[in-house]
Design a protein around this motif. Structure first.
Motif, short mmCIF file in Angstrom:
data_model
loop_
_atom_site.label_atom_id
_atom_site.label_comp_id
_atom_site.label_asym_id
_atom_site.label_seq_id
_atom_site.Cartn_x
_atom_site.Cartn_y
_atom_site.Cartn_z
N GLU A 110 0.83 -1.19 0.00
CA GLU A 110 0.00 0.00 0.00
C GLU A 110 0.87 1.24 0.00
O GLU A 110 2.07 1.18 0.32
CB GLU A 110 -0.93 0.02 1.22
CG GLU A 110 -0.19 0.07 2.55
CD GLU A 110 -1.13 -0.07 3.73
OE1 GLU A 110 -2.27 -0.49 3.54
OE2 GLU A 110 -0.69 0.25 4.85
N ILE A 111 0.27 2.36 -0.35
CA ILE A 111 0.99 3.63 -0.32
C ILE A 111 0.03 4.74 0.08
O ILE A 111 -1.13 4.77 -0.35
CB ILE A 111 1.64 3.94 -1.68
CG1 ILE A 111 2.52 5.20 -1.58
CG2 ILE A 111 0.59 4.11 -2.79
CD1 ILE A 111 3.42 5.42 -2.77
N LEU A 112 0.50 5.62 0.95
CA LEU A 112 -0.24 6.80 1.35
C LEU A 112 0.24 8.00 0.54
O LEU A 112 1.43 8.11 0.25
CB LEU A 112 -0.02 7.10 2.83
CG LEU A 112 -0.66 6.17 3.86
CD1 LEU A 112 -0.12 6.50 5.24
CD2 LEU A 112 -2.17 6.28 3.85
N PHE A 113 -0.67 8.90 0.23
CA PHE A 113 -0.27 10.12 -0.47
C PHE A 113 -1.30 11.20 -0.20
O PHE A 113 -2.41 10.93 0.26
CB PHE A 113 -0.13 9.86 -1.99
CG PHE A 113 -1.37 9.34 -2.65
CD1 PHE A 113 -2.31 10.20 -3.21
CD2 PHE A 113 -1.61 7.96 -2.72
CE1 PHE A 113 -3.45 9.71 -3.83
CE2 PHE A 113 -2.75 7.47 -3.34
CZ PHE A 113 -3.67 8.34 -3.89
N ILE A 114 -0.91 12.41 -0.49
CA ILE A 114 -1.80 13.57 -0.34
C ILE A 114 -2.25 14.00 -1.73
O ILE A 114 -1.46 14.06 -2.67
CB ILE A 114 -1.10 14.71 0.40
CG1 ILE A 114 -0.97 14.35 1.90
CG2 ILE A 114 -1.85 16.03 0.25
CD1 ILE A 114 -0.25 15.38 2.72
N ALA A 115 -3.53 14.30 -1.86
CA ALA A 115 -4.07 14.69 -3.17
C ALA A 115 -5.29 15.58 -3.01
O ALA A 115 -5.92 15.63 -1.94
CB ALA A 115 -4.42 13.45 -3.99
N ARG A 116 -5.61 16.26 -4.12
CA ARG A 116 -6.85 17.03 -4.25
C ARG A 116 -7.64 16.48 -5.43
O ARG A 116 -7.14 15.67 -6.21
CB ARG A 116 -6.54 18.51 -4.49
CG ARG A 116 -5.73 19.19 -3.41
CD ARG A 116 -5.48 20.64 -3.80
NE ARG A 116 -4.67 20.71 -5.00
CZ ARG A 116 -3.38 21.01 -5.04
NH1 ARG A 116 -2.74 21.26 -3.91
NH2 ARG A 116 -2.73 21.06 -6.18
N ASN A 117 -8.83 16.98 -5.60
CA ASN A 117 -9.69 16.49 -6.68
C ASN A 117 -9.13 16.79 -8.07
O ASN A 117 -9.46 16.11 -9.04
CB ASN A 117 -11.09 17.09 -6.55
CG ASN A 117 -12.09 16.44 -7.47
OD1 ASN A 117 -12.18 15.21 -7.54
ND2 ASN A 117 -12.84 17.23 -8.21
N THR A 118 -8.28 17.80 -8.19
CA THR A 118 -7.76 18.20 -9.50
C THR A 118 -6.38 17.62 -9.80
O THR A 118 -5.78 17.98 -10.81
CB THR A 118 -7.67 19.74 -9.59
OG1 THR A 118 -6.90 20.22 -8.48
CG2 THR A 118 -9.06 20.36 -9.55
N ASP A 119 -5.88 16.73 -8.94
CA ASP A 119 -4.50 16.24 -9.10
C ASP A 119 -4.40 15.05 -10.04
O ASP A 119 -5.33 14.24 -10.16
CB ASP A 119 -3.93 15.83 -7.74
CG ASP A 119 -3.67 17.02 -6.83
OD1 ASP A 119 -3.53 18.14 -7.37
OD2 ASP A 119 -3.62 16.82 -5.61
N THR A 120 -3.24 14.95 -10.67
CA THR A 120 -2.85 13.72 -11.36
C THR A 120 -1.67 13.13 -10.60
O THR A 120 -0.86 13.86 -10.01
CB THR A 120 -2.44 13.98 -12.82
OG1 THR A 120 -1.39 14.96 -12.85
CG2 THR A 120 -3.62 14.47 -13.62
N LEU A 121 -1.58 11.81 -10.62
CA LEU A 121 -0.55 11.13 -9.85
C LEU A 121 -0.17 9.84 -10.55
O LEU A 121 -1.05 9.16 -11.11
CB LEU A 121 -1.07 10.85 -8.44
CG LEU A 121 -0.17 10.08 -7.47
CD1 LEU A 121 -0.23 10.70 -6.08
CD2 LEU A 121 -0.58 8.61 -7.39
N ALA A 122 1.11 9.52 -10.57
CA ALA A 122 1.59 8.28 -11.20
C ALA A 122 2.48 7.52 -10.22
O ALA A 122 3.26 8.12 -9.47
CB ALA A 122 2.36 8.59 -12.47
N LEU A 123 2.34 6.20 -10.22
CA LEU A 123 3.12 5.31 -9.35
C LEU A 123 3.82 4.27 -10.22
O LEU A 123 3.39 3.12 -10.32
CB LEU A 123 2.20 4.63 -8.33
CG LEU A 123 1.37 5.54 -7.44
CD1 LEU A 123 0.33 4.73 -6.67
CD2 LEU A 123 2.27 6.31 -6.47
N PRO A 124 4.93 4.65 -10.86
CA PRO A 124 5.63 3.70 -11.74
C PRO A 124 6.36 2.63 -10.93
O PRO A 124 6.69 2.84 -9.75
CB PRO A 124 6.62 4.60 -12.49
CG PRO A 124 6.90 5.72 -11.54
CD PRO A 124 5.60 5.97 -10.81
N LEU A 125 6.61 1.50 -11.56
CA LEU A 125 7.41 0.46 -10.92
C LEU A 125 8.84 0.94 -10.74
O LEU A 125 9.39 1.64 -11.60
CB LEU A 125 7.39 -0.82 -11.75
CG LEU A 125 6.10 -1.65 -11.72
CD1 LEU A 125 6.20 -2.81 -12.71
CD2 LEU A 125 5.82 -2.18 -10.33
N GLY A 126 9.45 0.56 -9.64
CA GLY A 126 10.83 0.95 -9.38
C GLY A 126 11.80 -0.10 -9.85
O GLY A 126 11.49 -0.98 -10.65
#
Length: 351
Positions: A110-126
């Motif tokens: 799992e991962i925690l993050f902070i965001a808003r309704n207008t955000d884009t976010l990417a979680l690429p493989l490491g």
């Protein structure tokens, strides 16, 4: 699936917000050879439940396509910063009543993050297809929890080498101050609650050190003011205010009282312990002994924490080891006791 792959590719290559499809877009990759379960997007409304899957927090779910890519899109998040969690596990269907929806599945990330309704976010493989190790977002505060996780790993390592109570006190003072300073430097009160929740957990060995710090440290009052200024109507603000009042009341009760009160409290505690022991002996008089002789002292402690419904991350924090070490211990416990799940383990100790 082809459409989702195309959207993900556009986002990763160009940083597009995908705003023509939705207000928020959270994308990422998982190893399709390792992960087969559903992915859950949750709104964390209680900082005591930062880890695991909690049904009341889930706001969206999806599955990765054949190449391992996934995407959450929508227009129903808060306009201001909030804490969100993406979680994936391989819990089989027949365990979802306990392990799955309590975050107890061993094979989970799992991962925690902070965001808003207008955000884009990417979680690429490491590197080596490591999951959730990097956060790319239009929100500068998105990745604060990955940095705090790294700080906690260093703290856990140092505590694992600490033996004497005096050294534990010194280490606790150092790390409480380190989390407070680092949290303020992040300029995000929601991130500061991560450290507060870690040290103020009443089931943790760190709680007594936190109470000592609470007695004369103005930081906690200042954090309350920052929350009220930036998040006046957020449930975290009221939760923090209530907990701070409760802890200060507890602190006031732990200060020296008259000897009569001390003896009265001691007598009541002794009575509860004796009654509890007698009830336990009566209940288990004819019970079959649990085969725990083969467990190490550390494994016995982990079993006790499992019986107290602590998650793997909470156990790691309580005994100051890494999450992977906890998972390894649990696998050994299952093998030695001849069980394969937390449910079976609890049944074994409830006989």
């Amino acid at each position: 699936m082809r459409l989702m792959q195309t959207l993900l590719l556009l986002f990763c290559l160009t940083g597009s917000s995908l705003s023509s499809w939705a207000q928020y877009a959270f994308s990422g990759e998982v190893s399709s050879q390792t992960w087969e379960g559903e992915l859950y997007l949750s709104l964390v409304d209680n900082y005591r439940k930062l880890s695991g899957i909690h049904p009341e927090q889930i706001i969206n779910k999806t599955i990765a396509d054949s190449s391992g890519r996934f995407l959450f899109v929508g227009d129903n998040l808060h306009p201001k910063n909030n804490i969100y969690r993406i979680h994936i596990d391989n819990c089989p269907d027949n365990t979802n009543s306990l392990q799955h929806f309590s975050g107890h599945c061993l094979n989970s990330e799992e991962i925690l993050f902070i965001a808003r309704n207008t955000d884009t976010l990417a979680l690429p493989l490491g590197f080596d297809k490591e999951l959730f190790c990097e956060v790319r977002s239009t929100n500068k505060k998105a990745a604060v929890f990955t940095r705090l996780d790294s700080l906690r790993e260093v703290m856990a390592f140092e505590f694992s080498k600490t033996q004497s109570q005096a050294n534990k006190q010194l280490n606790a003072d150092k790390w409480i101050k380190s989390f407070q300073k680092f949290g303020q430097e992040l300029d995000e009160p929601l991130a500061e609650l991560y450290g507060y929740a870690l040290f103020s957990d009443r089931s943790s060995q760190l709680f007594s050190f936190y109470l000592n710090d609470l007695e004369d440290n103005a930081y906690y009052q200042a954090l309350e003011q920052r929350l009220e200024q930036q998040y006046p109507n957020h449930p975290f603000t009221q939760q923090y205010r209530n907990e701070l009042l409760a802890d200060r009341f507890l602190l006031s009760q732990t200060k020296p009282k008259s000897r009569l009160w001390i003896w009265l409290i001691a007598f009541l505690l002794l009575s509860v312990l004796i009654n509890g022991y007698l009830i336990y002996k009566r209940k288990n008089r004819n019970a079959t002994p649990v085969p725990i002789a083969s467990l190490t002292a550390q494994e016995e402690k982990i079993v006790q924490l499992i019986l107290e419904n602590q998650t793997n991350k909470e156990i790691a924090t309580s005994i100051f080891v890494s999450l992977s070490t906890v998972k390894s211990h649990i696998n050994n416990i299952y093998r030695k006791l001849g069980v394969s799940s937390r449910t079976q383990l609890k049944d074994l100790f409830s006989k």
